[in-house]
Write an enzyme that holds these catalytic residues in place. Sequence first.
Site, mmCIF file in Angstrom:
data_model
loop_
_atom_site.group_PDB
_atom_site.id
_atom_site.type_symbol
_atom_site.label_atom_id
_atom_site.label_comp_id
_atom_site.label_asym_id
_atom_site.label_seq_id
_atom_site.Cartn_x
_atom_site.Cartn_y
_atom_site.Cartn_z
ATOM 1 N N THR A 53 0.828 -1.208 0.000
ATOM 2 C CA THR A 53 0.000 0.000 0.000
ATOM 3 C C THR A 53 0.862 1.258 0.000
ATOM 4 O OG1 THR A 53 -1.756 -1.165 1.183
ATOM 5 C CG2 THR A 53 -1.829 1.239 1.226
ATOM 6 N N CYS A 54 1.956 1.205 0.731
ATOM 7 C CA CYS A 54 2.851 2.366 0.815
ATOM 8 C C CYS A 54 3.416 2.720 -0.554
ATOM 9 C CB CYS A 54 3.990 2.079 1.787
ATOM 10 S SG CYS A 54 3.435 1.542 3.425
#
Length: 249
Positions: free
Chosen positions: A51-52
């Site tokens: 997600t980062c």
Amino acid sequence: MTKPESREGQPVPKVTFKYRQNGQWKQTDTDKLFKGRTVAVFSLPGAFTPTCSSTHLPRFNELAPTFKANGVDEVICIAVNDPFVMEEWAKNQEAHNVFVLPDGNGAFTGGMGMLVDMSDENFGKRSWRYSMLVKDGVIDKMFIEPDKPGDPFEVSDADTLLKYVNKDAKAPDQVALLTREGCEFCAKAKQQLKDAGVEFADVNLPHTIRTRALGAIAKARTVPQLFVNGELVGGSDAVEKWVKQRKAA
């Protein structure tokens, strides 16, 4: 894990950061970063994580110029990773608009009350995912992700923080142009977009998939094909018309 508490109205912790830039060691501290400035900060569990890398950092990098146009001096990403990892991640992500800052010892994150144990994922101690707006060293607003299984990403995104900065702030159009090598019409369309100051993704379609891709994506057989915010604008003539309308707006 239990969701950390908000620190709105409190000063950021006083910490010295060591980081790497262009292969060289650098140093800064919270006074230099925050004193007399308005700063957008987002913190995440780790560099190179799904997600980062796919959403959190890229969108802040994309919107950083809009933040600055709305009174924010700098956009900073903080993660509990070492300086070498954060330097390579910033290069990998081409995150030129964001200061990607390592909090390797977790000093800042711990002082924020955001250091959490992720040993179950073999991460050790990492940062809870959150974003915040800091004005002259004092936390004005925080968006802290909920305490849910997995890796929730619901409120700490760039768009949410930007809307807090200015509810009427307009994010830049997301523009993509399907092209091919050696296409004079594509070259003309790209030049028109550049002359108009439009940032766009040049999606060069290789010969082996071009016909199928054009048919599936644009229901077309020729390039260029322009897309704006998920909508098909069209080919060469449509690009010229869209650019003229944008200039006139």
